[in-house]
Design an enzyme around this catalytic site. Structure first.
Site, PDB file in Angstrom:
ATOM      1  N   LYS A 138       0.841  -1.190   0.000  1.00 66.45           N
ATOM      2  CA  LYS A 138       0.000   0.000   0.000  1.00 66.45           C
ATOM      3  C   LYS A 138       0.876   1.239   0.000  1.00 66.45           C
ATOM      4  O   LYS A 138       1.914   1.248   0.656  1.00 66.45           O
ATOM      5  CB  LYS A 138      -0.926   0.011   1.224  1.00 66.45           C
ATOM      6  CG  LYS A 138      -1.922  -1.142   1.283  1.00 66.45           C
ATOM      7  CD  LYS A 138      -2.985  -1.023   0.220  1.00 66.45           C
ATOM      8  CE  LYS A 138      -4.029  -2.131   0.361  1.00 66.45           C
ATOM      9  NZ  LYS A 138      -5.086  -2.055  -0.659  1.00 66.45           N
ATOM     10  N   LYS A 140      -1.981   1.238  -3.180  1.00 64.88           N
ATOM     11  CA  LYS A 140      -2.190   0.206  -4.200  1.00 64.88           C
ATOM     12  C   LYS A 140      -1.309   0.434  -5.421  1.00 64.88           C
ATOM     13  O   LYS A 140      -0.781  -0.516  -5.999  1.00 64.88           O
ATOM     14  CB  LYS A 140      -3.656   0.191  -4.630  1.00 64.88           C
ATOM     15  CG  LYS A 140      -4.605  -0.226  -3.525  1.00 64.88           C
ATOM     16  CD  LYS A 140      -6.063  -0.113  -3.938  1.00 64.88           C
ATOM     17  CE  LYS A 140      -6.452  -1.207  -4.890  1.00 64.88           C
ATOM     18  NZ  LYS A 140      -7.916  -1.279  -5.101  1.00 64.88           N
ATOM     19  N   LYS A 164       1.931  -9.505  -1.520  1.00 61.36           N
ATOM     20  CA  LYS A 164       1.399  -9.553  -2.866  1.00 61.36           C
ATOM     21  C   LYS A 164       1.232  -8.152  -3.441  1.00 61.36           C
ATOM     22  O   LYS A 164       1.029  -7.183  -2.721  1.00 61.36           O
ATOM     23  CB  LYS A 164       0.042 -10.272  -2.902  1.00 61.36           C
ATOM     24  CG  LYS A 164      -1.030  -9.623  -2.069  1.00 61.36           C
ATOM     25  CD  LYS A 164      -2.389 -10.288  -2.275  1.00 61.36           C
ATOM     26  CE  LYS A 164      -3.041  -9.891  -3.571  1.00 61.36           C
ATOM     27  NZ  LYS A 164      -3.432  -8.478  -3.632  1.00 61.36           N
ATOM     28  N   ASP A 166      -1.040  -5.461  -5.432  1.00 58.68           N
ATOM     29  CA  ASP A 166      -2.473  -5.266  -5.489  1.00 58.68           C
ATOM     30  C   ASP A 166      -2.962  -5.552  -6.899  1.00 58.68           C
ATOM     31  O   ASP A 166      -2.169  -5.656  -7.843  1.00 58.68           O
ATOM     32  CB  ASP A 166      -2.866  -3.855  -5.041  1.00 58.68           C
ATOM     33  CG  ASP A 166      -4.071  -3.877  -4.113  1.00 58.68           C
ATOM     34  OD1 ASP A 166      -5.029  -4.616  -4.426  1.00 58.68           O
ATOM     35  OD2 ASP A 166      -4.059  -3.180  -3.099  1.00 58.68           O
ATOM     36  N   GLU A 167      -4.282  -5.684  -7.038  1.00 57.08           N
ATOM     37  CA  GLU A 167      -4.829  -6.150  -8.312  1.00 57.08           C
ATOM     38  C   GLU A 167      -4.603  -5.168  -9.462  1.00 57.08           C
ATOM     39  O   GLU A 167      -4.584  -5.571 -10.627  1.00 57.08           O
ATOM     40  CB  GLU A 167      -6.329  -6.447  -8.174  1.00 57.08           C
ATOM     41  CG  GLU A 167      -7.225  -5.246  -7.976  1.00 57.08           C
ATOM     42  CD  GLU A 167      -7.328  -4.794  -6.528  1.00 57.08           C
ATOM     43  OE1 GLU A 167      -8.141  -3.891  -6.259  1.00 57.08           O
ATOM     44  OE2 GLU A 167      -6.592  -5.328  -5.673  1.00 57.08           O
ATOM     45  N   HIS A 255      -6.343 -13.822  -7.471  1.00 51.47           N
ATOM     46  CA  HIS A 255      -7.173 -12.720  -6.991  1.00 51.47           C
ATOM     47  C   HIS A 255      -8.490 -12.717  -7.758  1.00 51.47           C
ATOM     48  O   HIS A 255      -8.523 -13.082  -8.929  1.00 51.47           O
ATOM     49  CB  HIS A 255      -6.433 -11.390  -7.185  1.00 51.47           C
ATOM     50  CG  HIS A 255      -6.984 -10.263  -6.366  1.00 51.47           C
ATOM     51  ND1 HIS A 255      -8.181  -9.635  -6.676  1.00 51.47           N
ATOM     52  CD2 HIS A 255      -6.507  -9.636  -5.261  1.00 51.47           C
ATOM     53  CE1 HIS A 255      -8.408  -8.683  -5.779  1.00 51.47           C
ATOM     54  NE2 HIS A 255      -7.416  -8.665  -4.916  1.00 51.47           N
ATOM     55  N   ARG A 256      -9.568 -12.284  -7.102  1.00 48.06           N
ATOM     56  CA  ARG A 256     -10.887 -12.351  -7.730  1.00 48.06           C
ATOM     57  C   ARG A 256     -11.463 -10.966  -8.047  1.00 48.06           C
ATOM     58  O   ARG A 256     -12.687 -10.789  -8.090  1.00 48.06           O
ATOM     59  CB  ARG A 256     -11.853 -13.117  -6.824  1.00 48.06           C
ATOM     60  CG  ARG A 256     -12.042 -12.486  -5.448  1.00 48.06           C
ATOM     61  CD  ARG A 256     -13.081 -13.239  -4.636  1.00 48.06           C
ATOM     62  NE  ARG A 256     -13.335 -12.562  -3.361  1.00 48.06           N
ATOM     63  CZ  ARG A 256     -14.382 -12.799  -2.582  1.00 48.06           C
ATOM     64  NH1 ARG A 256     -15.284 -13.701  -2.956  1.00 48.06           N
ATOM     65  NH2 ARG A 256     -14.552 -12.153  -1.447  1.00 48.06           N
ATOM     66  N   LYS A 295     -14.459  -5.543   5.291  1.00 48.23           N
ATOM     67  CA  LYS A 295     -15.280  -4.460   4.733  1.00 48.23           C
ATOM     68  C   LYS A 295     -16.166  -4.904   3.579  1.00 48.23           C
ATOM     69  O   LYS A 295     -17.068  -4.163   3.176  1.00 48.23           O
ATOM     70  CB  LYS A 295     -14.367  -3.337   4.237  1.00 48.23           C
ATOM     71  CG  LYS A 295     -13.465  -3.718   3.054  1.00 48.23           C
ATOM     72  CD  LYS A 295     -12.545  -2.580   2.653  1.00 48.23           C
ATOM     73  CE  LYS A 295     -11.664  -2.977   1.464  1.00 48.23           C
ATOM     74  NZ  LYS A 295     -10.751  -1.900   1.070  1.00 48.23           N
ATOM     75  N   GLY A 326      -9.723  -7.883   2.701  1.00 44.62           N
ATOM     76  CA  GLY A 326     -10.683  -6.803   2.538  1.00 44.62           C
ATOM     77  C   GLY A 326     -11.101  -6.208   3.868  1.00 44.62           C
ATOM     78  O   GLY A 326     -12.092  -6.622   4.454  1.00 44.62           O
ATOM     79  N   GLY A 327     -10.313  -5.247   4.379  1.00 44.46           N
ATOM     80  CA  GLY A 327     -10.655  -4.585   5.634  1.00 44.46           C
ATOM     81  C   GLY A 327     -10.275  -5.361   6.875  1.00 44.46           C
ATOM     82  O   GLY A 327     -10.797  -5.098   7.963  1.00 44.46           O
ATOM     83  N   GLY A 350      -4.332  -2.269   4.725  1.00 44.47           N
ATOM     84  CA  GLY A 350      -4.410  -1.153   5.657  1.00 44.47           C
ATOM     85  C   GLY A 350      -4.279  -1.597   7.097  1.00 44.47           C
ATOM     86  O   GLY A 350      -3.767  -0.853   7.937  1.00 44.47           O
TER      87      GLY A 350
END
Length: 399
Positions: A138, A140, A164, A166-167, A255-256, A295, A326-327, A350
């Site tokens: 981060k 991203k 990893k 980020d997408e 990743h989706r 999240k 995710g959060g 984060g």
């Protein structure tokens, strides 16, 4: 089981019987059409979809449709999807329809599945039963290669098992893959020499279909120890072409991104479960499935079932590491493990980089939260003599 069986939820429009709607789905996806036709010969009927187990479900209905194996071109995933999830979503007399799951017979799985699976990834990292802790670089996008590598080092030295991309980070000019990857791996080598720990780096090789294998080969030559693919936007065969190549003996992190455009509506679209099966069939070693406490919107029972689809025995294929992301932050770790088990990757972006004392402390706090959960010690109690965790809980206690 010789045939494939797909399970759907659907809600017919007013005046349409559930029996008619279920039969319409079966016909649309196999041999039927909207009117009588002169070209439908009797010998074609053996390919008809068969309606089974039609029951009421909430405000709609659930039905299983049996598809004969002969209707499929073995090994052609696009063709599989055109049968299970083709034009049915646009049928005008059905208000909503959602593909919930598919049971594939062995004949439709001419694949070897994951090369590593949970056991193989654990062997690479050196763990036995605890969840793995991962993070995403981060911000991203925007960091240059040097700063990316520096962030990776801080997270790795703090205790994560996986880093990893980020997408949205692939091979942009501000952080080209050919420069970023060697620098990150150099930092992870430093961590290895300092701690003895192996940390994986899932470098994002997502690109056009005719280029992804070349990019995978380039990443391997530059020292990559894991590859990442954005499966929904790249297509499922992106996994297959990389996994089947004998020269690329690296685990695949899947990743989706964009999945919720398809999976989020509880009445219409495709649930995550069929995607879990496809990723496992085609060779993914890790797949994002969602969090209990994060999240992103989710259905708890679906999430639990999706994870079991990846981890429980199925057609002798190796298991896939579910990724909760995710959060996620240290305060949610205990709930994740209690609900989803320890064969799990806890992926915090984060929740690590947002720690008041920085990335290293954030990674340490996540590992401490895992240790507390595995020892069944309340987080607040464990935090009394673990300052990194204590600071994290203070920041995110109301999140």
């Amino acid at each position: 089981m010789k045939d494939a069986v797909a399970t759907y939820y659907f809600r017919p429009k007013e005046g349409i019987t559930p029996e008619w709607a279920a039969q319409a789905i079966a016909e649309e996806q196999t041999t039927g059409t909207w009117t009588d036709i002169s070209t439908r010969e009797e010998y074609v009927h053996y390919l008809d979809g068969q309606v089974e187990n039609l029951v009421q479900s909430g405000t709609g209905y659930q039905v299983s449709i049996r598809y004969p194996t002969e209707i499929f071109e073995i090994g052609n995933i696009p063709q599989y999807l055109s049968v299970f999830a083709g034009n049915l979503f646009g049928l005008s007399r059905i208000a909503a329809v959602r593909l919930l799951d598919v049971e594939f017979p062995k004949e439709l799985i001419p694949y070897k599945g994951p090369k590593f699976g949970i056991e193989g990834v654990r062997k690479l990292v050196g763990t036995t039963d605890r969840p793995h802790v991962g993070t995403i670089i981060k911000p991203k996008v925007g960091l240059n290669p040097e700063d990316t590598a520096s962030v990776a080092y801080e997270a790795a030295i703090g205790g994560v098992d996986l880093i990893k991309d980020d997408e949205t980070l692939t091979d942009q000019k501000f952080c080209p893959l050919a420069k970023r990857l060697p620098l990150v791996m150099e930092k992870l080598d430093q961590v290895k020499s300092q701690t003895g720990r192996t940390v994986l780096y899932a470098v994002n090789i997502s690109t056009a279909g005719d280029k992804i294998l070349e990019r995978a080969e380039q990443a391997k030559e530059m020292g990559a120890n894991m590859l990442m693919i954005d499966v929904i936007v790249c297509g499922f065969d992106a996994i297959r072409v990389v996994a089947e190549d004998p020269s690329i003996n690296l685990p695949l992190h899947i990743h989706r991104t964009m999945h919720a455009a398809i999976t989020r509506n509880r009445e219409h679209g495709i649930a995550m479960r069929p995607f879990c099966r496809l990723v496992r069939m085609l060779g993914g070693d890790q797949l994002h499935t969602g969090t209990v406490s994060g999240k992103m919107e989710h259905d708890m029972q679906e999430l639990i079932g999706d994870n079991r689809t990846l981890t429980h025995p199925w057609h002798a294929l190796k298991s896939v590491f579910p990724v909760a992301s995710g959060g996620l932050h240290p305060g949610g770790v205990a709930d994740e493990i209690k609900t989803l088990g320890s064969d799990l990757i806890l992926q915090a972006g984060g929740g690590i980089h947002g720690h008041p004392d920085g990335t290293r402390a954030g990674a340490t706090a996540m590992r401490q939260a895992v240790d507390a959960a595995m020892e069944e010690i309340p987080l607040v109690t464990y935090a009394e003599d673990h300052p990194e965790l204590k600071r994290a809980l203070e920041k995110w206690s109301k999140t």
